[in-house]
Design a protein around this motif. Structure first.
Motif, PDB file in Angstrom:
ATOM      1  N   ASP A 116       0.884  -1.212  -0.063  1.00  0.00           N
ATOM      2  CA  ASP A 116       0.003  -0.234   0.085  1.00  0.00           C
ATOM      3  C   ASP A 116       1.107   1.132   0.116  1.00  0.00           C
ATOM      4  OD1 ASP A 116      -1.539   2.172   1.344  1.00  0.00           O
ATOM      5  OD2 ASP A 116      -3.138   0.941   1.215  1.00  0.00           O
ATOM      6  N   GLU A 117       0.705   2.025  -1.177  1.00  0.00           N
ATOM      7  CA  GLU A 117       1.613   3.086  -0.990  1.00  0.00           C
ATOM      8  C   GLU A 117       1.540   4.134  -0.057  1.00  0.00           C
ATOM      9  OE1 GLU A 117       2.913   5.546  -4.963  1.00  0.00           O
ATOM     10  OE2 GLU A 117       0.982   6.407  -4.099  1.00  0.00           O
ATOM     11  N   SER A 118       0.600   4.457   0.446  1.00  0.00           N
ATOM     12  CA  SER A 118       0.539   5.289   1.706  1.00  0.00           C
ATOM     13  C   SER A 118       1.086   4.912   3.214  1.00  0.00           C
ATOM     14  CB  SER A 118      -1.005   5.945   2.067  1.00  0.00           C
ATOM     15  OG  SER A 118      -1.826   4.936   2.135  1.00  0.00           O
ATOM     16  N   SER A 119       0.651   3.524   3.336  1.00  0.00           N
ATOM     17  CA  SER A 119       1.030   3.063   4.739  1.00  0.00           C
ATOM     18  C   SER A 119       2.250   2.421   4.605  1.00  0.00           C
ATOM     19  CB  SER A 119      -0.219   2.258   5.210  1.00  0.00           C
ATOM     20  OG  SER A 119      -0.305   0.806   4.555  1.00  0.00           O
ATOM     21  N   GLY A 120       2.569   1.917   3.467  1.00  0.00           N
ATOM     22  CA  GLY A 120       3.906   1.002   3.290  1.00  0.00           C
ATOM     23  C   GLY A 120       3.431  -0.368   3.790  1.00  0.00           C
ATOM     24  N   LYS A 121       2.311  -0.753   4.119  1.00  0.00           N
ATOM     25  CA  LYS A 121       1.750  -2.198   4.416  1.00  0.00           C
ATOM     26  C   LYS A 121       2.166  -3.292   3.092  1.00  0.00           C
ATOM     27  CE  LYS A 121      -1.980  -4.819   5.361  1.00  0.00           C
ATOM     28  NZ  LYS A 121      -3.681  -4.869   5.469  1.00  0.00           N
ATOM     29  N   THR A 122       2.933  -4.336   3.490  1.00  0.00           N
ATOM     30  CA  THR A 122       2.853  -5.217   2.499  1.00  0.00           C
ATOM     31  C   THR A 122       1.635  -5.818   2.257  1.00  0.00           C
ATOM     32  OG1 THR A 122       5.352  -5.697   2.968  1.00  0.00           O
ATOM     33  CG2 THR A 122       4.158  -7.470   1.819  1.00  0.00           C
ATOM     34  N   ILE A 123       1.190  -5.753   0.852  1.00  0.00           N
ATOM     35  CA  ILE A 123       0.028  -6.682   0.284  1.00  0.00           C
ATOM     36  C   ILE A 123       0.459  -7.931  -0.137  1.00  0.00           C
ATOM     37  CG2 ILE A 123      -1.782  -6.556  -1.387  1.00  0.00           C
ATOM     38  CD1 ILE A 123      -1.679  -3.526  -0.986  1.00  0.00           C
ATOM     39  N   ALA A 124       1.659  -8.063  -0.754  1.00  0.00           N
ATOM     40  CA  ALA A 124       1.961  -9.409  -1.184  1.00  0.00           C
ATOM     41  C   ALA A 124       3.587  -9.411  -1.585  1.00  0.00           C
ATOM     42  CB  ALA A 124       1.207  -9.682  -2.568  1.00  0.00           C
ATOM     43  N   LEU A 125       3.996 -10.842  -1.465  1.00  0.00           N
ATOM     44  CA  LEU A 125       5.352 -11.167  -1.901  1.00  0.00           C
ATOM     45  C   LEU A 125       5.337 -12.058  -3.194  1.00  0.00           C
ATOM     46  CD1 LEU A 125       6.733 -11.917   1.754  1.00  0.00           C
ATOM     47  CD2 LEU A 125       7.061  -9.868   0.352  1.00  0.00           C
ATOM     48  N   PHE A 126       6.155 -11.781  -3.860  1.00  0.00           N
ATOM     49  CA  PHE A 126       6.061 -12.345  -5.399  1.00  0.00           C
ATOM     50  C   PHE A 126       7.549 -12.910  -5.652  1.00  0.00           C
ATOM     51  CE2 PHE A 126       6.261 -11.861  -9.895  1.00  0.00           C
ATOM     52  CZ  PHE A 126       5.257 -12.543 -10.392  1.00  0.00           C
ATOM     53  N   ARG A 127       7.717 -13.927  -6.393  1.00  0.00           N
ATOM     54  CA  ARG A 127       9.037 -14.550  -7.005  1.00  0.00           C
ATOM     55  C   ARG A 127       8.445 -15.255  -8.351  1.00  0.00           C
ATOM     56  NH1 ARG A 127      13.797 -17.602  -4.084  1.00  0.00           N
ATOM     57  NH2 ARG A 127      14.145 -15.611  -3.668  1.00  0.00           N
ATOM     58  N   CYS A 128       9.627 -14.877  -9.189  1.00  0.00           N
ATOM     59  CA  CYS A 128       9.268 -15.258 -10.661  1.00  0.00           C
ATOM     60  C   CYS A 128      10.485 -15.738 -11.212  1.00  0.00           C
ATOM     61  CB  CYS A 128       8.558 -14.349 -11.400  1.00  0.00           C
ATOM     62  SG  CYS A 128       9.384 -12.910 -11.921  1.00  0.00           S
ATOM     63  N   THR A 129      10.458 -16.809 -11.912  1.00  0.00           N
ATOM     64  CA  THR A 129      11.797 -17.164 -12.950  1.00  0.00           C
ATOM     65  C   THR A 129      11.453 -16.667 -14.382  1.00  0.00           C
ATOM     66  OG1 THR A 129      12.033 -19.140 -11.344  1.00  0.00           O
ATOM     67  CG2 THR A 129      13.195 -19.105 -13.543  1.00  0.00           C
ATOM     68  N   GLN A 130      12.795 -16.048 -14.923  1.00  0.00           N
ATOM     69  CA  GLN A 130      12.430 -15.501 -16.068  1.00  0.00           C
ATOM     70  C   GLN A 130      13.531 -16.328 -16.951  1.00  0.00           C
ATOM     71  OE1 GLN A 130      10.203 -13.661 -16.187  1.00  0.00           O
ATOM     72  NE2 GLN A 130      10.359 -11.742 -15.055  1.00  0.00           N
ATOM     73  N   LEU A 131      12.929 -16.915 -18.001  1.00  0.00           N
ATOM     74  CA  LEU A 131      13.797 -17.554 -19.093  1.00  0.00           C
ATOM     75  C   LEU A 131      14.445 -16.727 -19.891  1.00  0.00           C
ATOM     76  CD1 LEU A 131      14.809 -20.464 -20.255  1.00  0.00           C
ATOM     77  CD2 LEU A 131      12.950 -20.501 -21.707  1.00  0.00           C
ATOM     78  N   ILE A 132      15.750 -16.492 -20.151  1.00  0.00           N
ATOM     79  CA  ILE A 132      16.298 -15.514 -21.193  1.00  0.00           C
ATOM     80  C   ILE A 132      16.353 -16.249 -22.473  1.00  0.00           C
ATOM     81  CG2 ILE A 132      18.231 -14.235 -21.389  1.00  0.00           C
ATOM     82  CD1 ILE A 132      17.023 -13.782 -18.838  1.00  0.00           C
ATOM     83  N   LEU A 133      15.974 -15.518 -23.496  1.00  0.00           N
ATOM     84  CA  LEU A 133      15.904 -15.879 -24.820  1.00  0.00           C
ATOM     85  C   LEU A 133      16.818 -15.373 -25.655  1.00  0.00           C
ATOM     86  CD1 LEU A 133      11.639 -15.534 -25.311  1.00  0.00           C
ATOM     87  CD2 LEU A 133      13.207 -17.697 -24.574  1.00  0.00           C
ATOM     88  N   TYR A 134      17.402 -16.332 -26.479  1.00  0.00           N
ATOM     89  CA  TYR A 134      18.508 -15.857 -27.592  1.00  0.00           C
ATOM     90  C   TYR A 134      18.097 -15.801 -29.032  1.00  0.00           C
ATOM     91  CZ  TYR A 134      21.479 -15.483 -23.441  1.00  0.00           C
ATOM     92  OH  TYR A 134      22.134 -14.981 -22.294  1.00  0.00           O
ATOM     93  N   PRO A 135      18.480 -15.219 -29.854  1.00  0.00           N
ATOM     94  CA  PRO A 135      18.284 -15.334 -31.269  1.00  0.00           C
ATOM     95  C   PRO A 135      18.450 -16.670 -31.761  1.00  0.00           C
ATOM     96  CG  PRO A 135      19.592 -13.264 -31.011  1.00  0.00           C
ATOM     97  CD  PRO A 135      19.744 -14.153 -29.611  1.00  0.00           C
ATOM     98  N   LYS A 136      17.739 -17.373 -32.345  1.00  0.00           N
ATOM     99  CA  LYS A 136      17.793 -18.756 -32.939  1.00  0.00           C
ATOM    100  C   LYS A 136      19.156 -19.006 -34.014  1.00  0.00           C
ATOM    101  CE  LYS A 136      13.102 -20.215 -32.495  1.00  0.00           C
ATOM    102  NZ  LYS A 136      11.980 -21.195 -33.150  1.00  0.00           N
ATOM    103  N   SER A 137      19.852 -19.787 -33.816  1.00  0.00           N
ATOM    104  CA  SER A 137      21.009 -19.913 -34.698  1.00  0.00           C
ATOM    105  C   SER A 137      20.538 -20.321 -36.045  1.00  0.00           C
ATOM    106  CB  SER A 137      21.969 -21.031 -34.294  1.00  0.00           C
ATOM    107  OG  SER A 137      22.473 -20.450 -33.028  1.00  0.00           O
ATOM    108  N   ALA A 138      21.048 -19.970 -37.139  1.00  0.00           N
ATOM    109  CA  ALA A 138      20.904 -20.107 -38.597  1.00  0.00           C
ATOM    110  C   ALA A 138      21.110 -21.631 -39.033  1.00  0.00           C
ATOM    111  CB  ALA A 138      21.318 -19.277 -39.580  1.00  0.00           C
TER     112      ALA A 138
END
Length: 138
Positions: A116-138
């Motif tokens: 919550d922006e005004s109170s600073g109260k935590t509403i949620a904790l979140f974690r994600c994993t991102q797969l990094i993408l590279y150009p396909k080889s010819a």
């Protein structure tokens, strides 16, 4: 390095722009955003819809990833996410701070705290994993 203006312009015409996510900070390994709450973002029960919380957290982590990709990478995609809800909000604004906890060549892991922006109260904790993408080889 991508500027805040570029990040906010990138959101237009997509979900982050549609719901009103605004980026407030960016640096390597860290991104921050905010979202003004309005009735359309609430669930039918009158409380903040869980999907809105996930949207700001995933978007903030994603933009953090996009602005700091490894050399040679062209993009990324989220392959896993988890959210722990600790509270809710009905009005005001949300603030989100995302930090990279792992920055490998093939994956990145990001944590986000949605508050919550005004109170600073935590509403949620979140974690994600991102797969990094590279150009396909010819």
């Amino acid at each position: 390095m991508t500027t805040l203006d570029q990040m906010n312009a990138r959101s237009q015409g997509t979900l982050p722009g549609l719901i009103g996510i605004e980026f407030t900070g960016i640096e390597p390994g860290r991104a921050a955003s905010r979202l003004d709450l309005r009735p359309e973002l609430l669930a039918p029960n009158g409380y903040l819809h869980a999907a809105v919380v996930i949207a700001i957290a995933d978007t903030t982590c994603g933009y953090g990833t996009f602005t700091d990709l490894p050399a040679g990478a062209e993009s990324f995609t989220t392959i896993e996410l988890k959210t722990n809800f600790l509270g809710t909000a009905r009005e005001g604004a949300l603030a989100c701070v995302a930090t990279r906890v792992h920055g490998g060549r093939t994956t990145q892991i990001w944590d986000a705290q949605v508050m919550d922006e005004s109170s600073g109260k935590t509403i949620a904790l979140f974690r994600c994993t991102q797969l990094i993408l590279y150009p396909k080889s010819a």
